[in-house]
Design an enzyme around this catalytic site. Structure first.
Site, PDB file in Angstrom:
ATOM      1  N   ASP A 141       0.826  -1.204   0.000  1.00 51.81           N
ATOM      2  CA  ASP A 141       0.000   0.000   0.000  1.00 51.81           C
ATOM      3  C   ASP A 141       0.860   1.253   0.000  1.00 51.81           C
ATOM      4  O   ASP A 141       0.429   2.318   0.431  1.00 51.81           O
ATOM      5  CB  ASP A 141      -0.909  -0.013   1.234  1.00 51.81           C
ATOM      6  CG  ASP A 141      -2.012   1.031   1.138  1.00 51.81           C
ATOM      7  OD1 ASP A 141      -2.545   1.439   2.203  1.00 51.81           O
ATOM      8  OD2 ASP A 141      -2.337   1.448   0.008  1.00 51.81           O
ATOM      9  N   LYS A 144       2.949   3.362  -5.591  1.00 48.48           N
ATOM     10  CA  LYS A 144       2.440   2.347  -6.526  1.00 48.48           C
ATOM     11  C   LYS A 144       3.528   1.887  -7.504  1.00 48.48           C
ATOM     12  O   LYS A 144       3.509   0.741  -7.924  1.00 48.48           O
ATOM     13  CB  LYS A 144       1.210   2.884  -7.273  1.00 48.48           C
ATOM     14  CG  LYS A 144       0.139   3.477  -6.337  1.00 48.48           C
ATOM     15  CD  LYS A 144      -0.141   2.608  -5.108  1.00 48.48           C
ATOM     16  CE  LYS A 144      -0.805   3.400  -3.984  1.00 48.48           C
ATOM     17  NZ  LYS A 144      -0.811   2.654  -2.678  1.00 48.48           N
ATOM     18  N   ASP A 169      -3.207  -2.944  -2.523  1.00 47.98           N
ATOM     19  CA  ASP A 169      -4.248  -1.918  -2.548  1.00 47.98           C
ATOM     20  C   ASP A 169      -4.096  -1.065  -3.819  1.00 47.98           C
ATOM     21  O   ASP A 169      -3.018  -1.011  -4.427  1.00 47.98           O
ATOM     22  CB  ASP A 169      -4.146  -1.023  -1.308  1.00 47.98           C
ATOM     23  CG  ASP A 169      -5.361  -0.107  -1.157  1.00 47.98           C
ATOM     24  OD1 ASP A 169      -5.218   0.949  -0.525  1.00 47.98           O
ATOM     25  OD2 ASP A 169      -6.449  -0.437  -1.684  1.00 47.98           O
ATOM     26  N   ASN A 170      -5.190  -0.410  -4.235  1.00 53.02           N
ATOM     27  CA  ASN A 170      -5.146   0.631  -5.268  1.00 53.02           C
ATOM     28  C   ASN A 170      -4.742   0.155  -6.648  1.00 53.02           C
ATOM     29  O   ASN A 170      -4.141   0.913  -7.428  1.00 53.02           O
ATOM     30  CB  ASN A 170      -4.191   1.762  -4.865  1.00 53.02           C
ATOM     31  CG  ASN A 170      -4.461   2.263  -3.477  1.00 53.02           C
ATOM     32  OD1 ASN A 170      -3.611   2.172  -2.595  1.00 53.02           O
ATOM     33  ND2 ASN A 170      -5.651   2.809  -3.253  1.00 53.02           N
ATOM     34  N   GLU A 199     -11.349   4.305  -1.086  1.00 51.03           N
ATOM     35  CA  GLU A 199     -11.785   4.628   0.286  1.00 51.03           C
ATOM     36  C   GLU A 199     -12.653   5.880   0.336  1.00 51.03           C
ATOM     37  O   GLU A 199     -12.330   6.904  -0.257  1.00 51.03           O
ATOM     38  CB  GLU A 199     -10.577   4.780   1.229  1.00 51.03           C
ATOM     39  CG  GLU A 199      -9.453   5.656   0.744  1.00 51.03           C
ATOM     40  CD  GLU A 199      -8.375   4.864   0.013  1.00 51.03           C
ATOM     41  OE1 GLU A 199      -8.684   3.819  -0.571  1.00 51.03           O
ATOM     42  OE2 GLU A 199      -7.229   5.311   0.014  1.00 51.03           O
TER      43      GLU A 199
HETATM   44  O1  LIG Z   1      -0.287   7.078  -2.745  1.00 47.79           O
HETATM   45  C1  LIG Z   1      -0.928   6.281  -2.056  1.00 47.79           C
HETATM   46  N1  LIG Z   1      -0.322   5.494  -1.192  1.00 47.79           N
HETATM   47  C2  LIG Z   1       1.135   5.549  -1.098  1.00 47.79           C
HETATM   48  C3  LIG Z   1       1.559   6.595  -0.153  1.00 47.79           C
HETATM   49  C4  LIG Z   1       2.760   7.132  -0.280  1.00 47.79           C
HETATM   50  C5  LIG Z   1       3.224   8.118   0.702  1.00 47.79           C
HETATM   51  O2  LIG Z   1       2.657   7.876   1.971  1.00 47.79           O
HETATM   52  C6  LIG Z   1       3.411   6.790   2.588  1.00 47.79           C
HETATM   53  C7  LIG Z   1       4.748   6.784   1.885  1.00 47.79           C
HETATM   54  O3  LIG Z   1       5.801   6.889   2.817  1.00 47.79           O
HETATM   55  C8  LIG Z   1       4.673   8.000   1.005  1.00 47.79           C
HETATM   56  O4  LIG Z   1       5.024   9.151   1.739  1.00 47.79           O
HETATM   57  C9  LIG Z   1      -2.426   6.204  -2.144  1.00 47.79           C
HETATM   58  C10 LIG Z   1      -3.092   7.198  -2.870  1.00 47.79           C
HETATM   59  C11 LIG Z   1      -4.482   7.152  -2.957  1.00 47.79           C
HETATM   60  N2  LIG Z   1      -5.145   8.176  -3.707  1.00 47.79           N
HETATM   61  O5  LIG Z   1      -6.406   8.101  -3.860  1.00 47.79           O
HETATM   62  O6  LIG Z   1      -4.466   9.089  -4.200  1.00 47.79           O
HETATM   63  C12 LIG Z   1      -5.225   6.140  -2.337  1.00 47.79           C
HETATM   64  C13 LIG Z   1      -4.545   5.147  -1.621  1.00 47.79           C
HETATM   65  O7  LIG Z   1      -5.242   4.121  -1.006  1.00 47.79           O
HETATM   66  C14 LIG Z   1      -3.152   5.167  -1.532  1.00 47.79           C
HETATM   67  O8  LIG Z   1      -2.541   4.149  -0.837  1.00 47.79           O
HETATM   68 MG   LIG Z   2      -3.935   2.572  -0.484  1.00 49.65          MG
END
Ligand SMILES: O=C(NC/C=C/[C@H]1OC[C@H](O)[C@@H]1O)c1cc([N+](=O)[O-])cc(O)c1O
Ligand SMILES: [Mg+2]
Length: 214
Positions: A141, A144, A169-170, A199
């Protein structure tokens, strides 16, 4: 500003949840993110799929890549059998600081080891640092574009074995197209897609479950 949003989320947990009660922590975060400020937790809808896969796998050693604020960490840790362990990896120190407090508020700190740093650097150190033979369950998660390189790294480091389950996820939104190609075209994985929604929204998203065949 994302950092402050995470501290507001922590405050909402401290205000609305019961200390030591993981279910109330999960509900408090879902309520806050649905009605006050959206945040990228796996959420309540995809969370039910995560719960069902976890219950099926019943892992003794689990890995999470991308702790964020610890919502899915709490969802996973609350379902682990006694003596089972979850290692969760978070790159962003501000997210990690909030996650530690949310995991502790849920009373799950003894089941969880939160490691700060880039997954690509930490995965090769897992065996030596934590005496891990292999992970029964991995929840992807984090960024990506790290799903494929980190999956390959887990394979190369012998951290997945026959029957290990990867849950990503995603895979639709924001999307992990390279990862879907990788696990769906590889003879080493048996993959299936669980259709759901991003979500707290009506946008399609889903989880990809891939069993490593060895
Ligand atoms: O980027 C996502 N997850 C990765 C996160 C990346 C950043 O947060 C944790 C990591 O250290 C980085 O700083 C994400 C983005 C969306 N979205 O809708 O943009 C939805 C989700 O469930 C997601 O896990
Ligand atoms: Mg996610």
């Amino acid at each position: 500003f994302a950092l402050l949003k995470n501290t507001r989320m922590l405050k909402a947990v401290q205000k609305n949840a019961t200390k030591g009660d993981p279910e109330s922590v999960i509900s408090a975060i879902d309520y806050y993110c649905r009605h006050k400020e959206w945040a990228m937790n796996v959420g309540d809808e995809k969370g039910l799929i995560l719960d069902s896969v976890l219950t099926e796998v019943n892992p003794s050693t689990a890995l999470e890549l991308g702790t964020y604020c610890g919502y899915s960490t709490v969802r996973i840790a609350r379902l682990l059998s006694p003596g089972s362990k979850l290692i969760t990896v978070e790159f962003n120190p501000a997210f990690a600081a909030v996650a530690r407090q949310i995991i502790a508020y849920a009373g799950l700190q003894d089941k969880v080891t939160l490691v700060e740093g880039p997954s690509g650097d930490l995965i090769p150190k897992m065996k030596a640092r934590f005496g891990i033979k292999s992970f029964d369950f991995v929840f992807l998660d984090h960024w990506k574009d790290r799903y494929v390189p980190d999956t390959k790294l887990l394979e190369d480091c012998g951290l997945v074995s026959e029957g290990s389950v990867l849950l990503a996820d995603n895979v639709i939104c924001p999307g992990a197209p390279e990862y879907l190609k990788y696990v769906r075209n590889s003879p080493r994985y048996e993959s299936r897609y669980y259709k759901s929604n991003l979500e707290y929204t009506k946008v399609e998203d889903g989880l990809e479950k891939s069993v490593f065949l060895g």
